[in-house]
Design a protein around this motif. Structure first.
Motif, PDB file in Angstrom:
ATOM      1  N   PRO A   7       0.825  -1.217   0.000  1.00 55.93           N
ATOM      2  CA  PRO A   7       0.000   0.000   0.000  1.00 55.93           C
ATOM      3  C   PRO A   7       0.858   1.267   0.000  1.00 55.93           C
ATOM      4  CG  PRO A   7       0.062  -0.961   2.185  1.00 55.93           C
ATOM      5  CD  PRO A   7       0.877  -1.871   1.311  1.00 55.93           C
ATOM      6  N   LYS A   8       0.192   2.373  -0.225  1.00 57.57           N
ATOM      7  CA  LYS A   8       0.885   3.669  -0.283  1.00 57.57           C
ATOM      8  C   LYS A   8       1.454   3.992   1.091  1.00 57.57           C
ATOM      9  CE  LYS A   8      -0.925   7.931  -0.641  1.00 57.57           C
ATOM     10  NZ  LYS A   8      -2.125   8.714  -0.859  1.00 57.57           N
ATOM     11  N   PRO A   9       2.766   4.275   1.172  1.00 60.09           N
ATOM     12  CA  PRO A   9       3.337   4.550   2.506  1.00 60.09           C
ATOM     13  C   PRO A   9       2.825   5.858   3.079  1.00 60.09           C
ATOM     14  CG  PRO A   9       4.993   4.847   0.796  1.00 60.09           C
ATOM     15  CD  PRO A   9       3.773   4.339   0.105  1.00 60.09           C
ATOM     16  N   PHE A  10       2.821   5.947   4.439  1.00 59.74           N
ATOM     17  CA  PHE A  10       2.420   7.189   5.101  1.00 59.74           C
ATOM     18  C   PHE A  10       3.547   8.207   4.961  1.00 59.74           C
ATOM     19  CE2 PHE A  10      -0.119   4.006   7.473  1.00 59.74           C
ATOM     20  CZ  PHE A  10      -1.360   4.512   7.139  1.00 59.74           C
ATOM     21  N   PRO A  11       3.214   9.503   4.941  1.00 60.89           N
ATOM     22  CA  PRO A  11       4.265  10.531   4.736  1.00 60.89           C
ATOM     23  C   PRO A  11       5.206  10.602   5.930  1.00 60.89           C
ATOM     24  CG  PRO A  11       2.161  11.538   5.283  1.00 60.89           C
ATOM     25  CD  PRO A  11       1.887  10.086   5.070  1.00 60.89           C
ATOM     26  N   ILE A  12       6.443  11.038   5.631  1.00 60.44           N
ATOM     27  CA  ILE A  12       7.440  11.228   6.700  1.00 60.44           C
ATOM     28  C   ILE A  12       7.211  12.597   7.320  1.00 60.44           C
ATOM     29  CG2 ILE A  12       9.922  11.626   7.044  1.00 60.44           C
ATOM     30  CD1 ILE A  12      10.327   9.352   4.959  1.00 60.44           C
ATOM     31  N   CYS A  13       7.358  12.669   8.657  1.00 58.09           N
ATOM     32  CA  CYS A  13       7.007  13.921   9.334  1.00 58.09           C
ATOM     33  C   CYS A  13       8.060  14.989   9.126  1.00 58.09           C
ATOM     34  CB  CYS A  13       6.814  13.662  10.830  1.00 58.09           C
ATOM     35  SG  CYS A  13       8.367  13.403  11.676  1.00 58.09           S
ATOM     36  N   ASP A  14       7.665  16.214   9.474  1.00 52.85           N
ATOM     37  CA  ASP A  14       8.565  17.360   9.234  1.00 52.85           C
ATOM     38  C   ASP A  14       9.584  17.526  10.343  1.00 52.85           C
ATOM     39  OD1 ASP A  14       6.789  17.708   7.198  1.00 52.85           O
ATOM     40  OD2 ASP A  14       5.520  19.087   8.357  1.00 52.85           O
ATOM     41  N   GLU A  15       9.299  16.927  11.497  1.00 54.96           N
ATOM     42  CA  GLU A  15      10.176  17.198  12.636  1.00 54.96           C
ATOM     43  C   GLU A  15      11.541  16.549  12.459  1.00 54.96           C
ATOM     44  OE1 GLU A  15       8.416  16.547  16.535  1.00 54.96           O
ATOM     45  OE2 GLU A  15       6.471  17.124  15.676  1.00 54.96           O
ATOM     46  N   GLN A  16      12.485  17.056  13.234  1.00 56.26           N
ATOM     47  CA  GLN A  16      13.855  16.540  13.174  1.00 56.26           C
ATOM     48  C   GLN A  16      14.040  15.427  14.184  1.00 56.26           C
ATOM     49  OE1 GLN A  16      16.630  17.293  11.216  1.00 56.26           O
ATOM     50  NE2 GLN A  16      15.018  18.183   9.932  1.00 56.26           N
ATOM     51  N   TRP A  17      14.783  14.389  13.848  1.00 53.26           N
ATOM     52  CA  TRP A  17      15.152  13.303  14.775  1.00 53.26           C
ATOM     53  C   TRP A  17      16.128  13.872  15.776  1.00 53.26           C
ATOM     54  CZ3 TRP A  17      13.270   8.742  15.818  1.00 53.26           C
ATOM     55  CH2 TRP A  17      14.043   7.764  16.445  1.00 53.26           C
ATOM     56  N   PRO A  18      15.765  13.955  17.043  1.00 55.99           N
ATOM     57  CA  PRO A  18      16.662  14.602  18.016  1.00 55.99           C
ATOM     58  C   PRO A  18      17.967  13.812  18.197  1.00 55.99           C
ATOM     59  CG  PRO A  18      14.626  13.844  19.030  1.00 55.99           C
ATOM     60  CD  PRO A  18      14.584  13.401  17.629  1.00 55.99           C
ATOM     61  N   THR A  19      19.006  14.544  18.523  1.00 57.81           N
ATOM     62  CA  THR A  19      20.313  13.894  18.633  1.00 57.81           C
ATOM     63  C   THR A  19      20.775  13.763  20.072  1.00 57.81           C
ATOM     64  OG1 THR A  19      21.204  16.055  18.215  1.00 57.81           O
ATOM     65  CG2 THR A  19      21.167  14.500  16.361  1.00 57.81           C
ATOM     66  N   ASP A  20      20.086  14.482  20.965  1.00 54.77           N
ATOM     67  CA  ASP A  20      20.588  14.522  22.342  1.00 54.77           C
ATOM     68  C   ASP A  20      19.880  13.524  23.245  1.00 54.77           C
ATOM     69  OD1 ASP A  20      18.186  15.728  22.007  1.00 54.77           O
ATOM     70  OD2 ASP A  20      18.545  17.308  23.506  1.00 54.77           O
ATOM     71  N   LEU A  21      19.361  12.427  22.687  1.00 54.72           N
ATOM     72  CA  LEU A  21      18.587  11.492  23.512  1.00 54.72           C
ATOM     73  C   LEU A  21      19.480  10.468  24.189  1.00 54.72           C
ATOM     74  CD1 LEU A  21      15.735  10.862  20.969  1.00 54.72           C
ATOM     75  CD2 LEU A  21      15.548  12.139  23.108  1.00 54.72           C
ATOM     76  N   VAL A  22      19.001   9.970  25.333  1.00 52.43           N
ATOM     77  CA  VAL A  22      19.695   8.881  26.021  1.00 52.43           C
ATOM     78  C   VAL A  22      19.013   7.584  25.601  1.00 52.43           C
ATOM     79  CG1 VAL A  22      20.433   7.979  28.227  1.00 52.43           C
ATOM     80  CG2 VAL A  22      20.010  10.433  27.963  1.00 52.43           C
ATOM     81  N   TRP A  23      19.702   6.722  24.921  1.00 49.27           N
ATOM     82  CA  TRP A  23      19.082   5.516  24.372  1.00 49.27           C
ATOM     83  C   TRP A  23      19.242   4.338  25.324  1.00 49.27           C
ATOM     84  CZ3 TRP A  23      15.951   5.545  20.337  1.00 49.27           C
ATOM     85  CH2 TRP A  23      15.934   6.686  19.520  1.00 49.27           C
ATOM     86  N   HIS A  24      18.175   3.534  25.415  1.00 51.13           N
ATOM     87  CA  HIS A  24      18.214   2.310  26.215  1.00 51.13           C
ATOM     88  C   HIS A  24      17.986   1.139  25.287  1.00 51.13           C
ATOM     89  CE1 HIS A  24      17.657   4.714  29.886  1.00 51.13           C
ATOM     90  NE2 HIS A  24      16.872   5.463  29.116  1.00 51.13           N
ATOM     91  N   ASN A  25      18.635   0.021  25.601  1.00 48.14           N
ATOM     92  CA  ASN A  25      18.332  -1.169  24.800  1.00 48.14           C
ATOM     93  C   ASN A  25      17.965  -2.385  25.656  1.00 48.14           C
ATOM     94  OD1 ASN A  25      20.744  -1.970  25.819  1.00 48.14           O
ATOM     95  ND2 ASN A  25      21.852  -1.851  23.861  1.00 48.14           N
ATOM     96  N   GLY A  26      18.020  -2.256  26.991  1.00 52.76           N
ATOM     97  CA  GLY A  26      17.567  -3.333  27.872  1.00 52.76           C
ATOM     98  C   GLY A  26      18.354  -4.621  27.739  1.00 52.76           C
ATOM     99  N   MET A  27      19.571  -4.559  27.187  1.00 51.30           N
ATOM    100  CA  MET A  27      20.298  -5.801  26.953  1.00 51.30           C
ATOM    101  C   MET A  27      21.090  -6.244  28.173  1.00 51.30           C
ATOM    102  SD  MET A  27      19.365  -6.702  24.031  1.00 51.30           S
ATOM    103  CE  MET A  27      20.467  -7.905  23.338  1.00 51.30           C
ATOM    104  N   ASP A  28      20.976  -5.480  29.302  1.00 55.17           N
ATOM    105  CA  ASP A  28      21.795  -5.808  30.466  1.00 55.17           C
ATOM    106  C   ASP A  28      21.108  -6.788  31.411  1.00 55.17           C
ATOM    107  OD1 ASP A  28      19.811  -4.036  30.901  1.00 55.17           O
ATOM    108  OD2 ASP A  28      20.954  -2.711  32.233  1.00 55.17           O
ATOM    109  N   GLN A  29      19.944  -7.303  31.046  1.00 49.16           N
ATOM    110  CA  GLN A  29      19.242  -8.232  31.943  1.00 49.16           C
ATOM    111  C   GLN A  29      19.706  -9.671  31.692  1.00 49.16           C
ATOM    112  OE1 GLN A  29      16.988  -7.031  34.233  1.00 49.16           O
ATOM    113  NE2 GLN A  29      17.666  -5.026  33.508  1.00 49.16           N
TER     114      GLN A  29
END
Lengths: 688, 400, 330
Positions: free
Chosen positions: A45-67
């Motif tokens: 199907p027709k893809p949904f449009p990509i938003c105008d906002e910018q992907w922030p760069t200052d985020l703290v990322w978690h991946n939960g792989m330490d369990q």
């Protein structure tokens, strides 16, 4: 005469023969299998449009792989898990009318969300999302979708599938008002940055932010594009929907709104307020007749199993996806081991138990005391070493069983009377005699929620002296005929106790017998289960004996908030209308940090104890079951969140060789030695 | 007595099976009517400090009266024990034949059983330990010993909980159910309710059935047609659904399903059966010459129906009565079994069957109730068959 | 005493209406006996039932006038009717076995009439009067019979009981619908004698319905011959037997066996059958069976009633009349 008999006899045998033939071929006739569509044939199907906002760069990322991992590397694949259903599901849909059947869970377990919860530590672990991060104001959660993630028809899981879910759940075509409402108010938007990057916007900062935003996708390529339709809504809802869809409110609707508002303000007191007008707006909708079309369709799933075939009314078979995308991921490795899961409809529990004893079902819940202590006390397969009985204490939120007083009842308004009744209920005696002493007394309304549960509060225990003291205070001083107390107005100390499950009768009889000695008569009031639930929600009871399911965190609002008191069709069964409690519940609901919430939860419990609108009865902090020896499980047996050995966590496996061996021994009645027939694990017993 | 009836009674009394059944049935019914005397947790007579009390017909007597501390009603079994401990006081009491009411729950004294449990466990543990130390002992022997130990412990342990098997010493002649109530007492009280239900139902159904059926047959024309349609509609209503719906409506108005509500529902959906027979009988009788003669003598319509036609069809009513009673008993029992019948704390055969099937590992429950049920239904049907034969002595025959 | 004027009774069948009694008129003076004779199906019993309004409802309908003491019975409401029946006019039936209720004792059935018509009577009184009635009708050991049931009595006894019941309220008029047909000959004579005696005692009028001309000759003052719902001839009994005028009456008389006849001669019969009510025409109804050729007009036009003498009426169609005169001339 003879001729006549011959004809009748012939017709009779012919019809019996036909019936037998039809019955014998029914299985092959009626089995429906899932269609296989090759990936090349799927229309994109027709893809949904990509938003105008910018992907922030200052985020703290978690991946939960330490369990820690919680599966056993020794697990082997293969085998069939046979289990039973009490009734066949009315449809296979995720939403819509009659979709909320007991079978829904079996399907939903195979729809992964963006993140999952670790069953031992209760911390977040990755599922469809590889990494996640929370914005500073805690209203947006960013997810990176795992690029390996695939639907079981081979299509990759992409950002559009999440946006499609949001739009589909908001559409009128699914005929599910609760979902429409929830997805319109609890999630404000999903932003697509690229194929594998999305952000879920929440309307306000909330506690447990990531879990609130961790949605499950819906296969966009399977359900196809949305269409636009015109639909009539009440004015206020129409405007809120337009705002939700980021659309401008058209001038004609604004005009209607102004007219309506002015008519409301100009309406004189005592006059009826004018009815809210309906307006037509454009909304996105799923395909026409969606509910009807998808009753028996099997949608692609992201989980390890999906329905492969079924016989309506009899059986549903799930098949393991051999190429499941997550099969080698850290937390999913060595789980979901059996090849097939077969659900057979067995309406009668006793029959299911007999089938279990014959080895036609692999496990059977022995939670009810009379099963554990009486019916399953001696099982030949257990004595011969083919079967094992298991008693495993868990540590997870407990469903709350309680007795609620209807505070709208003119006599039960009196707190002294309620306290008298509470002190006259010999719950411990009931647990000891009828329940073989193995359920535990609940102290508060929410147990097993870790720190949220009140650590020191103790429920009021049976106390004859106090009961009589409070009955006297409430005016029931005299003893009338049959030993029941009576007050000056001639009202008898007798209340109807309404309950749903017929097998609870003997529990209440035990309470009744003890209360009678103190001059309190409990009249048993039980009927058809659905009718009883309806009567309770309509507050037609005097005293209700009931239980609520458990959630992730204690929930007070539905049961104790004053906004639900004196109204029908809600869960405030005691009609509790207390300002202090309601205020604390509101604070609790919107509080962000855990310590405040925990403190509030304790305070609410204390206040509820003081008001005594209800009394907690018992809890069952364990699971008990019988299982055949060919069912293998990790050395730690199960996680504290398990419902049973065989459940959504899929930690068990079936030893196919052993199964053959045991079945062979069963025919010869050979005994297998040196296997513990009963395991009682109390590792997670008691407070954490 | 009418010589025809005399002849019928003679024919009936010659039928040995029917006569015997009638006698047993009446005996059972009388016992169950006097259940309070035979099965009760209240004493029949208490003699305390020179005064006589009759608790089983009196209002609740506070335990204080008999020198106990409790303010609520006395527990007469315990009172008996205290009296026996001090025979020198001269107090005594007499308990009924079976000292349990249908609702009294027997408490089990667990202490001696616990003691025995411990003894048994020690006994086996010692043996197992010895074997484990012995390097020559084989594993199988230990395993077998463990199994025997578990079985022995299990057997003892099961005495701690209800249901308990029949026992003369405990005076539970048919054992207890899973709550701890005496089965025999429940059978008796349950029988009383069932038979009362059946007879009340029979009377009301007959009154309505006779009134409407006779009117249909006698008046005929549009009234007959209208009532026929009404009856057809009513008799096609699914019974269980109606019961559920009516119970829900009753509850929303603050009533619970009780004995009388159940009678009402059964009557409102069950009166039709008799009307058909009455209609046919009246149709047949009204064309007889004696009806014409009665009219010629100046009798009014109601008089003709009730004084002339009715006595002529009474044999039909009497023949149907026993089968109607057994039908009502089965009806009430099955409704109770399904859980839509009487309130749950009533003694009822249906809930006993349910209890029995749920606790099939305690076979005395299901055996008792099934035997009782079969016996009573057999008695009633034997009486019914006797009556039928007495009223209609024709032998079954057919033309070649 | 009793006047019947133009009494017609119709029955509404499924899709047509038939006329069972067609404009019947007669007078019954006090203390007299009127015999109604005719073949089966000629409407004798129906006219009797019509007089008491005992026709099966709602099919049976009567028009005309039945005057008792000047009051028209057919106009009365049901309550008034109840007072007439059994009290003013009584009826006894052909088959005493079925006309008595098998489940009630004789005494009970006798007493019922007293309770019906004298509501204030005591039980003892009713009992005594019933006993008296039984004695009157000549039943031996009446106090024993009071306790017995119909099936324990003989046929004659039963009929006596029926008569006792019918006469218990001393009615002015007694309608006896073939009261002797089901009885054997000796009992017949007793019953007829009994009725005669009681008639004298009470000075009541009797309508005696029968098809037996012998019985008529024995018991009646006047005879009314009916055919197919109509009166064909009415005359005092001696006149009728001596001078039967209507061809039907003649044929009826001729069919009686005579002692003077030689043995083994064939009995004379009326050829043909009584016509079914459905196919009746308005004209001479006996025409087709009379042996005289009838034209269309005489079969469709109702003949007139002729008063031959003061007490002798006859419904004669001109053709029959002419033919009869011719034959008598020969």
């Amino acid at each position: 005469m003879k001729k006549y008999l011959t004809v009748v006899g012939f017709l009779f045998f012919a019809s019996i023969l036909t019936i037998i033939l039809l019955a014998a071929r029914k299985n092959t006739f009626l089995r429906e299998t899932r269609e296989n569509i090759s990936i090349a044939d799927i229309k994109r199907p027709k893809p949904f449009p990509i938003c105008d906002e910018q992907w922030p760069t200052d985020l703290v990322w978690h991946n939960g792989m330490d369990q820690d991992i919680f599966s056993d590397p020794k697990a082997t694949k293969g085998g069939t898990w046979n289990t039973s259903l009490t009734s066949f599901p009315p449809n296979f849909r995720q939403v819509g009318p009659d979709s909320n059947s007991g079978f829904r869970g079996a399907m939903d377990d195979n729809d992964l969300g963006l993140v999952d919860v670790h069953p031992v530590t209760q911390k977040l672990i990755p599922a469809l999302a590889k990494e996640w991060a929370i914005s500073k104001d805690r209203t947006i959660v960013y997810f990176k979708i795992d690029p390996d993630a695939k639907w079981d028809d081979g299509m990759p899981v992409i950002a559009d599938d999440f946006i499609f879910r949001l739009k589909a759940m908001r559409s009128p075509g699914i005929v599910a008002p609760w979902y429409n409402q929830y997805y319109s108010t609890m999630v404000s938007d999903i932003l697509k940055f690229d194929k594998h990057k999305i952000a879920v916007k929440l309307p306000s900062p909330m506690a447990d932010t990531v879990l609130k935003a961790a949605m499950r996708p819906l296969p966009y390529h399977y359900y196809g594009e949305l269409r636009e339709i015109r639909k009539k809504y009440p004015l206020s809802r129409a405007i809120s929907y337009l705002k939700r869809d980021n659309k401008e409110v058209p001038p004609n609707i604004l005009k209607i709104k102004d007219e309506y508002e002015s008519s409301v303000t100009s309406a004189k007191e005592g006059e009826k307020t004018p009815k809210e007008p309906s307006v037509e707006i454009t909304v996105e909708d799923v395909e026409a007749n969606w509910v009807k079309n998808h009753n028996w369709k099997i949608q692609p799933r992201t989980g390890p199993y999906n329905i492969s075939s079924f016989i309506k009314g009899k059986e549903v078979t799930f098949e393991r996806n051999k190429n499941w995308w997550a099969k080698d991921k850290k937390y999913y490795k060595n789980r979901y081991n059996v090849d097939q899961i077969r659900y057979t409809v067995i309406r009668d529990t006793n029959l299911a138990f007999e089938k279990f004893k014959l080895g036609q079902l692999d496990q059977f819940a022995l939670l009810l005391p009379n099963y554990w202590h009486s019916k399953a006390k001696y099982l030949d397969p257990v004595d011969r070493g083919y079967m094992q009985k298991l008693w495993f204490y868990t540590q997870k939120p407990e469903g709350s069983s309680q007795i609620s007083f209807n505070l709208d009842h003119p006599r039960l308004k009196d707190k002294n009377l309620r306290l008298g009744i509470i002190y006259a209920l010999n719950i411990q005696n009931m647990l000891d005699t009828v329940l073989y002493g193995d359920y535990e007394r609940s102290e508060t309304f929410h147990e097993g929620y870790g720190e949220y549960s009140h650590p020191t509060l103790k429920a009021r225990r049976f106390n004859p002296q106090k009961a009589i003291e409070y009955f006297n205070k409430a005016g029931y001083t005299k003893i009338a005929r049959d030993g029941v107390r009576i007050n000056d107005k001639g009202e008898i100390l007798s209340f109807k106790i309404l309950y749903a499950a017929p097998f609870h009768t003997q529990r209440i009889l035990a309470l009744q017998n003890e209360a009678k000695k103190l001059g309190l008569h409990l009249e048993l009031d039980n009927f058809d289960t659905t009718a009883v639930f309806k009567a309770m929600l309509n507050k037609e009871h005097e005293i209700a004996w009931h239980g609520w399911g458990a959630g992730l965190r204690p929930q007070y609002r539905g049961q104790f908030h004053q906004s639900f008191a004196h109204k029908k069709q809600n869960n405030n069964l005691s009609n509790l209308d207390d300002d202090e409690v309601s205020q604390m519940i509101d604070e609790y609901r919107f509080a962000l940090d855990t310590p405040t919430r925990v403190e509030l939860a304790h305070k609410i419990e204390e206040r509820l104890f003081e008001l005594a609108p209800a009394v907690p009865t018992y809890k069952v902090p364990y699971f008990r079951q019988g299982l055949w020896r060919w069912v293998k499980y990790p050395p730690f047996i199960a996680t504290p969140s398990n419902d049973m050995i065989m459940d959504a966590y899929g930690l068990f496996w079936i030893d196919v060789e052993l199964q053959k061996e045991i079945r062979a021994k069963m025919t010869k009645k050979e005994i297998i030695y040196d296997i513990p027939p009963l395991i009682k694990n109390t590792r997670y017993k008691g407070a954490p | 007595m009418n010589p025809i009836n005399q002849q019928r009674w003679q024919r009936f009394s010659k039928n040995k099976m029917a006569m015997l059944s009638l006698k047993i049935f009446l005996a059972l019914t009388i016992i169950s009517l006097l259940s309070e005397v035979f099965f009760n947790d209240k004493a029949l007579v208490v003699y305390y400090k020179g005064e006589m009390h009759f608790p089983f017909i009196q209002n609740a007597i506070p335990a204080k009266t008999f020198g106990l501390e409790n303010e609520s009603e006395a527990n007469y079994l315990e009172l008996q024990k205290t009296f026996r401990k001090k025979p020198e006081d001269g107090n005594w009491l007499m308990m009924p034949f079976i000292p349990y009411h249908y609702r009294s729950i027997t408490k089990i004294d667990t202490e001696p059983i616990d003691l025995q449990l411990k003894k048994t466990e020690d006994f086996y543990s010692k043996q197992i330990k010895e074997l484990q130390i012995d390097p020559n002992a084989n594993k199988e022997k230990i395993y077998q010993l463990k199994l025997t130990r578990n079985q022995a412990l299990g057997k003892l342990d099961s005495q701690k909980y209800h249901p308990l098997p029949p026992s003369l010493a405990r005076k539970h002649f048919l054992g207890t159910d899973s709550t701890g109530r005496d089965i025999l007492a429940q059978l008796s009280y349950g029988y009383r309710i069932a038979i009362a239900f059946a007879i009340i139902l029979l009377i009301i159904n007959y009154i309505i059935g006779i009134a409407i059926g006779c009117a249909m047959g006698y008046l005929g024309s549009w009234y007959d047609l209208l009532m026929q349609r009404v009856i057809e509609v009513l008799s096609n209503i699914p019974f269980l659904y109606i019961i559920i719906i009516i119970a829900a409506i009753l509850r929303s108005h603050g009533f619970t399903m009780g004995f009388w509500a159940l009678v009402g529902i059964y009557v409102s959906l069950g009166w039709m059966g008799m009307t058909w027979y009455m209609r046919t009988a009246t149709l047949k009788e009204k064309s007889r010459e004696y009806v014409l003669a009665a009219r010629a003598a100046g009798a009014s319509d109601t008089r003709i129906v009730f004084k002339h036609i009715l006595p002529n069809v009474v044999s039909l009513l009497v023949t149907f009565a026993p089968f109607s009673i057994s039908g009502s008993i089965i009806g009430l029992t099955s409704l109770d079994f399904l859980g839509y019948g009487l309130p749950k704390d009533y003694p009822s055969w249906g809930s006993l069957i349910k209890l029995g099937t749920d606790n099939i590992q305690a076979p005395w429950i299901i055996t008792s109730i099934v035997c009782a049920m079969v016996l009573v239904l057999f008695l009633i049907n034997a009486v019914g068959e006797g009556i039928r034969q007495a009223f209609d002595p024709k032998k079954i025959s057919h033309f070649e | 005493m009793l006047q019947v004027k133009n009494l017609s009774t119709t029955f509404a069948l499924e899709n047509e209406t038939v006329c069972a009694v067609d404009k019947l008129s007669f007078d019954l003076p006090q203390g007299k006996t009127l015999g109604i004779v005719g073949e089966s199906g000629s409407g004798k019993s129906v006219s009797a039932l019509s007089i008491l309004r005992l026709l099966p409802r709602p099919m049976g309908q009567s028009t005309g006038e039945v005057l008792v003491d000047g009051k028209n019975i057919l106009d009365m409401n049901p309550e008034e009717m109840l007072k007439i029946r059994g009290n003013k006019i009584s009826m006894i039936f052909q088959e005493p076995m079925t006309a008595l209720n098998p489940v009630h004792s004789v005494g009970k059935q006798l007493m019922e009439t007293f309770f019906l018509h004298f509501p204030e009577i005591t039980k003892a009184d009713a009992w005594n009067r019933s006993l008296e009635m039984l004695t009157k009708v000549g039943i031996p050991a009446p106090d024993k019979r009071m306790h017995e049931y119909p099936h324990q009595l003989s046929g004659g006894m039963r009929q006596r009981v029926m008569i006792a019941i019918a006469l218990s309220c001393e009615p002015d008029i007694l309608i006896a619908d073939e009261p002797t047909t089901a009885l054997d000959v000796t009992v017949q004579a007793q019953i007829i004698q009994l009725m005669k005696d009681l008639q004298k005692k009470n000075n009541m009028s009797i309508i005696f319905i029968t098809h037996d001309l012998g019985v008529v000759a024995e018991s009646c003052d006047e005879v009314l011959v009916m055919y197919a719902g109509r009166m064909v001839e009415q005359a005092p009994v001696i006149e009728l037997f001596e001078k039967p005028s209507h061809p039907y009456t003649k044929a009826l008389m001729a069919s009686l066996p005579q002692l003077s006849q030689q043995r083994k001669t064939q009995l004379q019969t009326i050829s043909g059958l009584v016509p079914s009510l459905k196919e009746l025409k308005d004209g001479c109804r006996f025409g087709p069976r009379s042996g005289f050729p009838h034209d269309e007009e005489s079969l469709t036009k109702r003949p007139e009633i002729q008063q031959i003498t003061e007490s002798h009426r006859i419904e004669w169609c001109p053709i029959c009349q002419k033919a009869l005169q011719e034959t008598s001339l020969c």
